[in-house]
Design a protein around this motif. Structure first.
Motif, PDB file in Angstrom:
ATOM      1  N   THR A 164       1.013  -1.217   0.100  1.00 34.09           N
ATOM      2  CA  THR A 164      -0.069   0.068   0.025  1.00 34.09           C
ATOM      3  C   THR A 164       0.967   1.271   0.092  1.00 34.09           C
ATOM      4  O   THR A 164       0.714   2.217  -0.675  1.00 34.09           O
ATOM      5  CB  THR A 164      -0.956  -0.085   1.337  1.00 34.09           C
ATOM      6  N   LYS A 165       1.912   1.148   0.828  1.00 31.92           N
ATOM      7  CA  LYS A 165       2.841   2.400   0.909  1.00 31.92           C
ATOM      8  C   LYS A 165       3.326   2.649  -0.554  1.00 31.92           C
ATOM      9  O   LYS A 165       3.559   3.651  -1.030  1.00 31.92           O
ATOM     10  CB  LYS A 165       3.791   2.218   2.047  1.00 31.92           C
ATOM     11  N   SER A 166       3.960   1.471  -1.100  1.00 30.79           N
ATOM     12  CA  SER A 166       4.688   1.803  -2.672  1.00 30.79           C
ATOM     13  C   SER A 166       3.542   2.328  -3.423  1.00 30.79           C
ATOM     14  O   SER A 166       4.037   3.057  -4.273  1.00 30.79           O
ATOM     15  CB  SER A 166       5.201   0.234  -2.954  1.00 30.79           C
ATOM     16  N   ALA A 167       2.306   1.539  -3.348  1.00 31.07           N
ATOM     17  CA  ALA A 167       1.304   2.175  -4.165  1.00 31.07           C
ATOM     18  C   ALA A 167       0.970   3.574  -4.057  1.00 31.07           C
ATOM     19  O   ALA A 167       0.765   4.282  -5.165  1.00 31.07           O
ATOM     20  CB  ALA A 167       0.048   1.329  -4.072  1.00 31.07           C
ATOM     21  N   LEU A 168       0.895   3.725  -2.790  1.00 31.77           N
ATOM     22  CA  LEU A 168       0.624   5.423  -2.479  1.00 31.77           C
ATOM     23  C   LEU A 168       1.817   6.414  -3.014  1.00 31.77           C
ATOM     24  O   LEU A 168       1.552   7.471  -3.564  1.00 31.77           O
ATOM     25  CB  LEU A 168       0.423   5.233  -0.854  1.00 31.77           C
ATOM     26  N   GLU A 169       3.083   5.989  -2.725  1.00 36.95           N
ATOM     27  CA  GLU A 169       4.191   6.637  -3.248  1.00 36.95           C
ATOM     28  C   GLU A 169       4.024   6.678  -4.852  1.00 36.95           C
ATOM     29  O   GLU A 169       4.205   7.937  -5.597  1.00 36.95           O
ATOM     30  CB  GLU A 169       5.525   6.040  -2.740  1.00 36.95           C
ATOM     31  N   ASP A 170       3.734   5.548  -5.423  1.00 37.19           N
ATOM     32  CA  ASP A 170       3.626   5.899  -6.967  1.00 37.19           C
ATOM     33  C   ASP A 170       2.208   6.692  -7.315  1.00 37.19           C
ATOM     34  O   ASP A 170       2.757   7.380  -8.419  1.00 37.19           O
ATOM     35  CB  ASP A 170       3.162   4.426  -7.479  1.00 37.19           C
ATOM     36  N   SER A 171       1.299   6.525  -6.553  1.00 36.80           N
ATOM     37  CA  SER A 171       0.190   7.340  -7.024  1.00 36.80           C
ATOM     38  C   SER A 171       0.529   9.091  -6.657  1.00 36.80           C
ATOM     39  O   SER A 171      -0.019   9.528  -7.527  1.00 36.80           O
ATOM     40  CB  SER A 171      -0.899   7.026  -6.129  1.00 36.80           C
ATOM     41  N   ASP A 172       1.117   9.048  -5.729  1.00 40.68           N
ATOM     42  CA  ASP A 172       1.466  10.298  -5.201  1.00 40.68           C
ATOM     43  C   ASP A 172       2.429  11.124  -6.440  1.00 40.68           C
ATOM     44  O   ASP A 172       2.307  12.207  -6.913  1.00 40.68           O
ATOM     45  CB  ASP A 172       2.260  10.533  -3.965  1.00 40.68           C
ATOM     46  N   ARG A 173       3.504  10.307  -6.809  1.00 39.64           N
ATOM     47  CA  ARG A 173       4.316  10.774  -7.903  1.00 39.64           C
ATOM     48  C   ARG A 173       3.599  10.823  -9.051  1.00 39.64           C
ATOM     49  O   ARG A 173       3.635  12.104  -9.907  1.00 39.64           O
ATOM     50  CB  ARG A 173       5.546   9.689  -8.067  1.00 39.64           C
ATOM     51  N   SER A 174       2.782  10.094  -9.494  1.00 37.31           N
ATOM     52  CA  SER A 174       1.954  10.210 -10.727  1.00 37.31           C
ATOM     53  C   SER A 174       0.853  11.470 -10.559  1.00 37.31           C
ATOM     54  O   SER A 174       0.747  12.176 -11.662  1.00 37.31           O
ATOM     55  CB  SER A 174       0.845   9.023 -10.890  1.00 37.31           C
ATOM     56  N   TYR A 175       0.517  11.573  -9.167  1.00 34.86           N
ATOM     57  CA  TYR A 175      -0.458  12.864  -8.986  1.00 34.86           C
ATOM     58  C   TYR A 175       0.499  14.156  -9.226  1.00 34.86           C
ATOM     59  O   TYR A 175      -0.041  15.124 -10.016  1.00 34.86           O
ATOM     60  CB  TYR A 175      -0.818  12.526  -7.480  1.00 34.86           C
ATOM     61  N   GLN A 176       1.559  14.160  -8.509  1.00 30.38           N
ATOM     62  CA  GLN A 176       2.538  15.295  -9.008  1.00 30.38           C
ATOM     63  C   GLN A 176       2.850  15.634 -10.335  1.00 30.38           C
ATOM     64  O   GLN A 176       2.680  16.961 -10.790  1.00 30.38           O
ATOM     65  CB  GLN A 176       3.744  14.970  -7.935  1.00 30.38           C
ATOM     66  N   GLN A 177       3.046  14.439 -11.185  1.00 30.90           N
ATOM     67  CA  GLN A 177       3.323  14.691 -12.630  1.00 30.90           C
ATOM     68  C   GLN A 177       2.176  15.096 -13.397  1.00 30.90           C
ATOM     69  O   GLN A 177       2.063  15.897 -14.169  1.00 30.90           O
ATOM     70  CB  GLN A 177       3.710  13.407 -13.100  1.00 30.90           C
ATOM     71  N   THR A 178       0.898  14.597 -13.059  1.00 26.36           N
ATOM     72  CA  THR A 178      -0.341  15.101 -13.731  1.00 26.36           C
ATOM     73  C   THR A 178      -0.583  16.537 -13.317  1.00 26.36           C
ATOM     74  O   THR A 178      -0.796  17.344 -14.319  1.00 26.36           O
ATOM     75  CB  THR A 178      -1.357  14.287 -13.332  1.00 26.36           C
ATOM     76  N   VAL A 179      -0.363  16.936 -11.986  1.00 24.62           N
ATOM     77  CA  VAL A 179      -0.620  18.198 -11.552  1.00 24.62           C
ATOM     78  C   VAL A 179       0.400  19.115 -12.387  1.00 24.62           C
ATOM     79  O   VAL A 179       0.086  20.407 -12.931  1.00 24.62           O
ATOM     80  CB  VAL A 179      -0.726  18.523 -10.104  1.00 24.62           C
ATOM     81  N   THR A 180       1.674  18.801 -12.622  1.00 25.17           N
ATOM     82  CA  THR A 180       2.886  19.618 -13.273  1.00 25.17           C
ATOM     83  C   THR A 180       2.293  19.663 -14.642  1.00 25.17           C
ATOM     84  O   THR A 180       2.274  20.882 -15.239  1.00 25.17           O
ATOM     85  CB  THR A 180       4.071  18.864 -13.196  1.00 25.17           C
ATOM     86  N   THR A 181       1.890  18.626 -15.078  1.00 25.60           N
ATOM     87  CA  THR A 181       1.431  18.878 -16.609  1.00 25.60           C
ATOM     88  C   THR A 181       0.208  19.484 -17.004  1.00 25.60           C
ATOM     89  O   THR A 181       0.054  19.959 -17.907  1.00 25.60           O
ATOM     90  CB  THR A 181       1.082  17.371 -17.353  1.00 25.60           C
ATOM     91  N   MET A 182      -0.744  19.308 -15.951  1.00 23.49           N
ATOM     92  CA  MET A 182      -2.014  20.228 -16.069  1.00 23.49           C
ATOM     93  C   MET A 182      -1.678  21.580 -15.936  1.00 23.49           C
ATOM     94  O   MET A 182      -2.145  22.589 -16.662  1.00 23.49           O
ATOM     95  CB  MET A 182      -2.972  19.792 -14.864  1.00 23.49           C
ATOM     96  N   GLU A 183      -0.549  21.894 -15.100  1.00 24.12           N
ATOM     97  CA  GLU A 183      -0.352  23.557 -14.926  1.00 24.12           C
ATOM     98  C   GLU A 183       0.301  23.957 -16.342  1.00 24.12           C
ATOM     99  O   GLU A 183      -0.046  25.120 -16.755  1.00 24.12           O
ATOM    100  CB  GLU A 183       0.735  23.720 -13.798  1.00 24.12           C
TER     101      GLU A 183
END
Length: 300
Positions: A173-192
């Motif tokens: 779960t922690k690994s998945a959360l970290e992956d999701s967080d990194r993906s979230y950060q990337q999508t937010v950066t792309t979104m911006e």
């Protein structure tokens, strides 16, 4: 709009531009209809001047005035036909201007449609990743609450097995959360980046549309001004033709026309001699017949 995916403002601009194009089309149709009226009126005037008799038995100066009158009416008719052609040319120019603006605006609209689509897709993806991260948070906080001490855990195999299961689950779960967080950060950066690109393109589009609207209003105003000038010029030209008729009428002389008719139809300048009585009843009487008076010249 504060809603990133909203296009209400952009849609309002496009609607206004389409309305402006429609208004240009309405004026274009007005010019075409006016051209039809002018052409029909001009042809009717020409037919009237050529086919309708108007003082055809008049003589001399009045005849010349009537000839000038009919010729100038014919010229007025020709002027209306020329005006009709000018109106059609102006309508064609308005159509060309309208279509030119449409083609230029279409390019910008296609760019904006693509960037709206890209922005909305990225926004949707960002929200989905964000939602996924939110779903992992309760699992990440699911730390096992042991019912026995560590020593007891080592002595009890079932408890140890559950410990490792939860430990592995927590690690996953922690690994998945970290992956999701990194993906979230990337999508937010792309979104911006996409948001900034959309905002810049939106500003450019608005500036372009504003320029087009200014050009349209200016062109429309000048076209209307030119149309009124054409009508005024037509009136001035018509008045010049009518002035020719007035000048011709000023040269019309009643005395000259009467003299002309008399000279044209005259039969002589002497009046008939008086009829003299001759007595044939009493032939025995020696009556000297009266002499016929000499014919006396008469004036007109």
């Amino acid at each position: 709009s504060t809603d990133l995916t909203s296009t209400v403002g952009y849609d309002s601009i496009i609607q206004h531009l389409n309305d402006g194009r429609k208004n240009c089309k309405e004026f274009e149709d007005f010019l075409k209809e006016r051209a039809i009226i002018e052409e029909k009126y001009g042809k009717e005037l020409i037919n009237l001047s050529k086919k309708k008799p108007c003082g055809q038995t008049e003589l001399n100066t009045l005849k010349r005035s009537l000839d000038v009158f009919k010729q100038q009416i014919d010229n007025v008719g020709q002027g209306h036909i020329q005006l009709a052609q000018s109106l059609r040319e102006e309508a064609k120019k308005m159509e060309d201007f309208r279509e030119k603006q449409k083609l230029h605006r279409k390019k910008i609209e296609l760019i904006m449609e693509a960037i709206h689509k890209n922005r909305n897709l990225q926004y949707k993806k960002t929200m989905e990743v964000k939602q996924m991260c939110c779903c992992f948070l309760p699992l990440a906080g699911d730390v096992p609450q042991w019912g026995c001490s560590a020593t007891q855990a080592l002595l009890h195999i079932p408890c140890l097995s559950r410990f490792w299961q939860l430990f592995l689950k927590l690690a996953q779960t922690k690994s998945a959360l970290e992956d999701s967080d990194r993906s979230y950060q990337q999508t937010v950066t792309t979104m911006e980046k996409i948001r900034e690109e959309w905002q810049n393109e939106h500003i450019k589009a608005c500036e372009f549309f504003e320029t087009q609207e200014c050009e349209r209003i200016n062109y429309f105003r000048n076209a209307l001004w030119l149309h009124i000038n054409q009508l005024s010029l037509g009136c001035v030209q018509n008045d010049e033709k009518y002035e020719e008729i007035r000048k011709s009428l000023e040269m019309c002389s009643i005395e000259k026309d009467v003299d002309f008719f008399v000279n044209l139809r005259k039969t002589g300048s002497l009046a008939p001699a008086p009829v003299v009585y001759e007595n044939y009843y009493n032939a025995q009487r020696n009556v000297t017949p009266a002499r016929s008076p000499a014919p006396v010249p008469i004036s007109r």
